[in-house]
Write a protein that holds these residues in place. Structure first.
Motif, PDB file in Angstrom:
ATOM      1  N   GLN A 110       0.836  -1.199   0.000  1.00  0.00           N
ATOM      2  CA  GLN A 110       0.000   0.000   0.000  1.00  0.00           C
ATOM      3  C   GLN A 110       0.876   1.256   0.000  1.00  0.00           C
ATOM      4  OE1 GLN A 110      -2.498   0.224   3.449  1.00  0.00           O
ATOM      5  NE2 GLN A 110      -3.746   1.865   2.633  1.00  0.00           N
ATOM      6  N   ASN A 111       1.926   1.265   0.810  1.00  0.00           N
ATOM      7  CA  ASN A 111       2.842   2.411   0.835  1.00  0.00           C
ATOM      8  C   ASN A 111       3.556   2.589  -0.499  1.00  0.00           C
ATOM      9  OD1 ASN A 111       2.212   3.071   3.462  1.00  0.00           O
ATOM     10  ND2 ASN A 111       3.891   1.883   4.332  1.00  0.00           N
ATOM     11  N   ARG A 112       3.952   1.463  -1.125  1.00  0.00           N
ATOM     12  CA  ARG A 112       4.628   1.533  -2.417  1.00  0.00           C
ATOM     13  C   ARG A 112       3.706   2.127  -3.470  1.00  0.00           C
ATOM     14  NH1 ARG A 112       4.597  -0.359  -7.044  1.00  0.00           N
ATOM     15  NH2 ARG A 112       2.991  -1.904  -6.650  1.00  0.00           N
ATOM     16  N   ARG A 113       2.450   1.714  -3.483  1.00  0.00           N
ATOM     17  CA  ARG A 113       1.488   2.243  -4.457  1.00  0.00           C
ATOM     18  C   ARG A 113       1.243   3.727  -4.243  1.00  0.00           C
ATOM     19  NH1 ARG A 113      -3.025  -2.555  -4.652  1.00  0.00           N
ATOM     20  NH2 ARG A 113      -1.769  -4.005  -5.876  1.00  0.00           N
ATOM     21  N   ARG A 114       1.124   4.146  -2.971  1.00  0.00           N
ATOM     22  CA  ARG A 114       0.900   5.559  -2.689  1.00  0.00           C
ATOM     23  C   ARG A 114       2.096   6.393  -3.137  1.00  0.00           C
ATOM     24  NH1 ARG A 114      -0.028   5.300   2.392  1.00  0.00           N
ATOM     25  NH2 ARG A 114       2.022   5.934   3.115  1.00  0.00           N
ATOM     26  N   GLU A 115       3.317   5.907  -2.876  1.00  0.00           N
ATOM     27  CA  GLU A 115       4.508   6.636  -3.302  1.00  0.00           C
ATOM     28  C   GLU A 115       4.617   6.697  -4.823  1.00  0.00           C
ATOM     29  OE1 GLU A 115       7.715   4.726  -1.288  1.00  0.00           O
ATOM     30  OE2 GLU A 115       7.132   5.527   0.667  1.00  0.00           O
ATOM     31  N   GLN A 118       2.208   9.312  -5.981  1.00  0.00           N
ATOM     32  CA  GLN A 118       2.737  10.645  -5.720  1.00  0.00           C
ATOM     33  C   GLN A 118       3.836  11.002  -6.724  1.00  0.00           C
ATOM     34  OE1 GLN A 118       3.871  10.745  -1.594  1.00  0.00           O
ATOM     35  NE2 GLN A 118       1.807  11.274  -0.927  1.00  0.00           N
ATOM     36  N   ASP A 119       4.677  10.023  -7.072  1.00  0.00           N
ATOM     37  CA  ASP A 119       5.716  10.277  -8.080  1.00  0.00           C
ATOM     38  C   ASP A 119       5.080  10.636  -9.427  1.00  0.00           C
ATOM     39  OD1 ASP A 119       7.704   9.818  -6.237  1.00  0.00           O
ATOM     40  OD2 ASP A 119       8.072   7.746  -6.884  1.00  0.00           O
ATOM     41  N   LEU A 120       4.004   9.918  -9.783  1.00  0.00           N
ATOM     42  CA  LEU A 120       3.298  10.225 -11.028  1.00  0.00           C
ATOM     43  C   LEU A 120       2.722  11.640 -10.979  1.00  0.00           C
ATOM     44  CD1 LEU A 120       2.075   9.349 -13.769  1.00  0.00           C
ATOM     45  CD2 LEU A 120       0.098   8.538 -12.455  1.00  0.00           C
ATOM     46  N   TYR A 121       2.118  12.011  -9.861  1.00  0.00           N
ATOM     47  CA  TYR A 121       1.572  13.355  -9.722  1.00  0.00           C
ATOM     48  C   TYR A 121       2.663  14.415  -9.860  1.00  0.00           C
ATOM     49  CZ  TYR A 121      -2.832  11.387  -7.951  1.00  0.00           C
ATOM     50  OH  TYR A 121      -4.013  10.723  -7.818  1.00  0.00           O
ATOM     51  N   MET A 145       3.323  17.780  -1.149  1.00  0.00           N
ATOM     52  CA  MET A 145       4.372  18.763  -1.373  1.00  0.00           C
ATOM     53  C   MET A 145       5.678  18.037  -1.638  1.00  0.00           C
ATOM     54  SD  MET A 145       5.818  21.741   1.073  1.00  0.00           S
ATOM     55  CE  MET A 145       5.294  23.260   0.318  1.00  0.00           C
ATOM     56  N   ASP A 146       6.372  18.476  -2.677  1.00  0.00           N
ATOM     57  CA  ASP A 146       7.707  17.961  -2.963  1.00  0.00           C
ATOM     58  C   ASP A 146       8.660  18.759  -2.084  1.00  0.00           C
ATOM     59  OD1 ASP A 146      10.032  16.948  -3.922  1.00  0.00           O
ATOM     60  OD2 ASP A 146       9.720  17.571  -6.008  1.00  0.00           O
ATOM     61  N   HIS A 147       9.163  18.140  -1.032  1.00  0.00           N
ATOM     62  CA  HIS A 147      10.000  18.848  -0.066  1.00  0.00           C
ATOM     63  C   HIS A 147      11.372  19.205  -0.632  1.00  0.00           C
ATOM     64  CE1 HIS A 147       7.120  18.471   3.157  1.00  0.00           C
ATOM     65  NE2 HIS A 147       6.934  17.201   2.809  1.00  0.00           N
ATOM     66  N   ARG A 148      11.770  18.557  -1.696  1.00  0.00           N
ATOM     67  CA  ARG A 148      13.048  18.888  -2.323  1.00  0.00           C
ATOM     68  C   ARG A 148      12.973  20.237  -3.020  1.00  0.00           C
ATOM     69  NH1 ARG A 148      14.750  18.261  -7.254  1.00  0.00           N
ATOM     70  NH2 ARG A 148      12.976  17.004  -7.838  1.00  0.00           N
TER      71      ARG A 148
END
Length: 160
Positions: A110-115, A118-121, A145-148
């Protein structure tokens, strides 16, 4: 206090005999109470039964294990009986460990899918940068938010 016997081994259980305050109510708020469909009643009864079946005290579990070993033909107080009891405990511990590994794997997936989402977004937001057809992302948009780069991203947004 209620005394129950699981085969040869006694078990004491303390039960609350108080009647439920919800029993016997026909009306709710001055109107006739709504009746549940038969399928809902069956599903509710099955859920309650499964929920209560999972609640076994350690003393009850120990008594059930003793009876299991007794039905296997082992006499209490012998080494074989003790090995049977230890085997049942180890089997239960192994099943619990397998269940824990399964749920940890589910959470990791589930965490992998969410990440990945987010990467796609983030990529989509960056591709839409400068396109006035898409709104600028903010804290109220789905995404994050992309913290980088300290910029917001989302499925229907563009980067600033």
């Amino acid at each position: 206090m209620i005394h129950q016997f699981y085969g040869k081994f006694p078990l004491q259980r303390v039960c609350d005999n108080g009647a439920s305050s919800a029993q016997g109510r026909v009306k709710a708020g001055g109107r006739q109470a709504r009746r549940l469909p038969v399928a809902a009643k069956i599903a509710l009864a099955a859920a309650c039964t499964l929920g209560l079946a999972a609640c076994v005290t350690p003393q009850e579990r120990h008594a059930m294990d003793q009876n299991q070993c007794y039905t296997f033909g082992f006499e209490p107080g012998t080494d074989a009986f003790a090995q049977c009891m230890m085997g049942l405990h180890q089997d239960r511990a192994a099943a619990q460990a397998a269940s824990n590994r399964y749920w940890q794997a589910q959470l990791a997936e589930q965490n992998r899918r969410r990440e990945a989402q987010q990467d796609l977004y983030k990529v989509m937001s960056l591709q839409r940068s400068g396109d006035p057809r898409f709104p600028v992302c903010g804290a109220s948009y789905e995404g994050g938010m992309d913290h980088r780069t300290m910029t917001w991203f989302g499925p229907n947004c563009r980067a600033r």
